[in-house]
Write an enzyme that holds these catalytic residues in place. Sequence first.
Site, mmCIF file in Angstrom:
data_model
loop_
_atom_site.group_PDB
_atom_site.id
_atom_site.type_symbol
_atom_site.label_atom_id
_atom_site.label_comp_id
_atom_site.label_asym_id
_atom_site.label_seq_id
_atom_site.Cartn_x
_atom_site.Cartn_y
_atom_site.Cartn_z
ATOM 1 N N MET A 1 0.818 -1.222 0.000
ATOM 2 C CA MET A 1 0.000 0.000 0.000
ATOM 3 C C MET A 1 0.846 1.264 0.000
ATOM 4 O O MET A 1 0.496 2.247 -0.629
ATOM 5 C CB MET A 1 -0.938 0.013 1.217
ATOM 6 N N CYS A 2 1.978 1.239 0.725
ATOM 7 C CA CYS A 2 2.760 2.478 0.785
ATOM 8 C C CYS A 2 3.324 2.811 -0.588
ATOM 9 O O CYS A 2 3.469 3.984 -0.948
ATOM 10 C CB CYS A 2 3.862 2.373 1.833
ATOM 11 N N THR A 3 3.642 1.787 -1.368
ATOM 12 C CA THR A 3 4.122 2.031 -2.722
ATOM 13 C C THR A 3 3.016 2.661 -3.552
ATOM 14 O O THR A 3 3.213 3.669 -4.233
ATOM 15 C CB THR A 3 4.548 0.708 -3.402
ATOM 16 N N SER B 1 2.060 6.340 -1.838
ATOM 17 C CA SER B 1 2.971 7.485 -1.782
ATOM 18 C C SER B 1 4.247 7.381 -2.594
ATOM 19 O O SER B 1 4.876 8.404 -2.835
ATOM 20 C CB SER B 1 3.328 7.793 -0.327
#
Lengths: 458, 536
Positions: free
Chosen positions: A236-238, A241
């Site tokens: 998800m962080c990829t 953001s």
Amino acid sequence: MPELISLSLSLSLSLSLSIHSMLVDGGTTSDWQGRWDHVKKFLERAGPFTHPDFEPNTESLQFLLDTCKILVVGAGGLGCELLKDLALSGFRHIHVVDMDTIDVSNLNRQFLFRPQDVGRPKAEVAADFINRRVPGCRTCSLFASGDRLIFFFSLNTEFHIIVCGLDSVIARRWINGMLLSLLVYEDGVLNTSSIIPLIDGGTEGFKGNARVILPGMTACIDCTLELYPPQINFPMCTIASMPRLPEHCIEYVRILQWPKDKPFGDGVGLDGDDPKHIQWVFQRSLERAAQFNITGVTYRLTQGVVKRIIPAVASTNAVIAVLYICADSAYGTLNNYLVFNDVDGLYTYTFEAEKKENCSACSQVPQDMHFSPSATLQEVLNYLTDSTSLQMKSPDITTTLDGRNKTLYLQTIASIEERTRPNLGRTLKELGLVDGQELAVADVTTPQTVLFKLSFTS
Amino acid sequence: IMADQKTNKEQRYDRQLRLWGDHGQEALENAHTCLLNATATGTEILKNLILPGIGAFTIVDGHRVTGEDVGNNFFLSSDSIGKNRAQAATEFLQELNSDVSGNFVEESPDKLLDNDPEFFHRFSLVIGVQLPESTCLRLGSVLWSAGVPFLVCRTYGLVGYMRLVVKEHTVVESHPDNALEDLRLDQPFTELKNHISTYDLDSMEKKDHSHTPWIVVVAKYLENWCNEHDLQVPKNYKEKEAFRQLIREGIRKNESGAPEEEENFDEAIKNVNTALNPTKISSAVDDIFNSEQCENITSQTAAFWLMARGVRDFVQNEGNGSLPVRGTIPDMIADSDKFISLQNVYREKALQDAAVVAKHIQSHLQAVGKVTYPFNAGGLPVSPLCKNAAFLRVVRCRSLAEEYSVDSFHKDTITSCMDSPDSEMVLYLMLRAVDRFYQQHSRYPGVYNYQVEEDISTLKLCVNSLLQEYSLNVNVKDDYVHEFCRYGAAEPHTVASFLGGAAAQEAIKLITHQFVPFNNTFIYNAMAQTSTTFQL
């Protein structure tokens, strides 16, 4: 093992003679001179390499034509090939099941369908085509999934063999579990006549595989779950953001932007088959990519990512379907997993997948589970979904406490999910669980509940 | 309407366009294939070419449809009985895809070879199915001289056989399964070195440190290592392990001295093994560079060799022994900026190198008096050429004449395979033996039940005379002689369908010049579910 072979394509004289008296009529009126000449040479002639239990005789063809019942699960790329191969090999009593309707993108390989069939149920169109093209063939179709399919299975258990041309691991596991639930054990010993052989496999581009499963005896789908690696899901962080690839941009729009923007109205989910939806995702993905100087977002890529498209061609399906048919024949049974790849030349390789002693589906023993008493129920839940050998989707966990059935966590009914959600944060000790506690887990990946035995670690 | 048609085709062919792209599809739609004999094997092959949209097909077949034919062939019906088989099959096959143009010739291949052998010159590929040996050899010779690829296919009982006959087949886009990345860490080009030098790992903020691409991390540590090890990259396991440890120690620590979570450093450590692979050219590509066609460029030289020569010139000059940079890097933990700027370094170098390669090609063109850049043999501009430079392949198959001649047949291959008497090679020898039987008796063994027993000894004589003629000291077990009589030259639909899939895919490889065709004999054993490829 020899008795099992006689259940399928390799035929023993006694069986075919006893069947002969139950002949369904109309078996030969659609035949013409020489029709089965190619097939007969294998059923009616002895040979040095056939299985010792195989006895050639003129009744075998009748058995195939009149009695042998086969279930084909899936009427897509593999399903069409399987129906053709079975029908031209003499099988007439075929049931085909599929829950899908025909799409334009099916037409490059699912040759029982035509442009005018788009939108119609696959199983029905496939059965019609085969019955028209191969006179005497009586393929019945079922356009169903879920409960209707379960009902169908409960009524129809006298198939001699089941062949699966499915495109989802969950569906495979479900059929696998269904066949396991039909097994009869007498004093802990498997009654082999309750076994229905399952032939499964799949294709992807120029690669494919075919395998034979004798439920209860050989490796089942769940025994070898690691052979079906979980889908690639980007962190998800990829996505949120730090995107780097065009795929990250597309996933951002699919997962985060669509629910926020609701471009086609409240509660309207993203439909990968709707070109307008894909177009919207494509445009937004371009915008997202531009923000990060990422190139490579195309309409085709967008559709591929949203629908998790797997490339497919007719030729690979043709090859794999045949491997299914030959997997269990007068020459013996494929033992038991064959892979095929024709990217560079052509390559086939067979190995024996091993039955897992503690398989969660077929081993009949409760699964071991080790957690500290201070671990939370959430950790148990994560284990059930993340473990490569379990790969559950949305497990419901129940147990027996103080002699009564207690639901620890249930996701599939909203009101109960809400009520049991606080349990996720509680420790196993807080929930009243003890060392040796048996947990019953239900999940979409298996028709039967899986039993777990909880062992506390210090 | 044109736009509609285009979208409809794109939708229909979507699943295959993802495999061979629009240019591959174009090559397929410009192809015209000829099928000899519309038996089940033949129609199954065509089905798998018609469905993906081959441009055109022509069936050549002089036979009339029999009841037996209809029994195993999905593309015939009982109404077809008595009709010419080419015509009957064409009707059913044409119905599969209206984009495809279907034609038929009611003639036996032998007659055509007698009267008009040049008939076959117009095809992109000729597929011969269930051909008697004599016809096969005649046709093979005609097609070899004409430079038309020839694919021989045969279903004989539970044995499938394919033989590819093509003098030279070149492939730029071979799509290798497990290609190593082209990172040049062992010999970083200037722009890469400059980019790496903009990083100072020790002085970075934690957030930047944890989101630096592993390629940069490895490159930085490699610089230090090389300074202390005589400019040598870590070579053996011990050195690589020491190198990994160095990187490990570079992971930032928190206040209590424990290592932080730095996934990019974990990636760096994991990739040390492959990242330090020496950049070198494979022997397959070397062979291409050393080929006569690459050396002697004339106005007749095909596009592939011009392109290969351009790459070779680059390697020998600007590349300093290395191929043009591929320009792609795998995804890795990094923030967007750092990843994109690193990716651009590789991309720009790749574009630069490609431009140099293009110049070399251009100068050769001028030297031989050609003005425009040729776009045949896959129609590829220079960029895909350079991206695939490490994976160029050439397949050269021997002619049937060479395979069959007592002077040039591959005795060693046959003999060593037959060390295992149940190897698929015995099936090949049996096929040759039944051909011999056919030559002598104008029929195949065991077609009728009463023939099975008596034909066994006759077939055995054929086997022995075959082995004798080629001085092959191998043992062909009696069981196989028996089995091949049992087959009675049957063509079970299942085996035909398998070959239908396998052969069609090889045909698509030949037409699109993508992926690598087999070389040159493929045998499928439907009894044991095994297969092998031999070079004969």
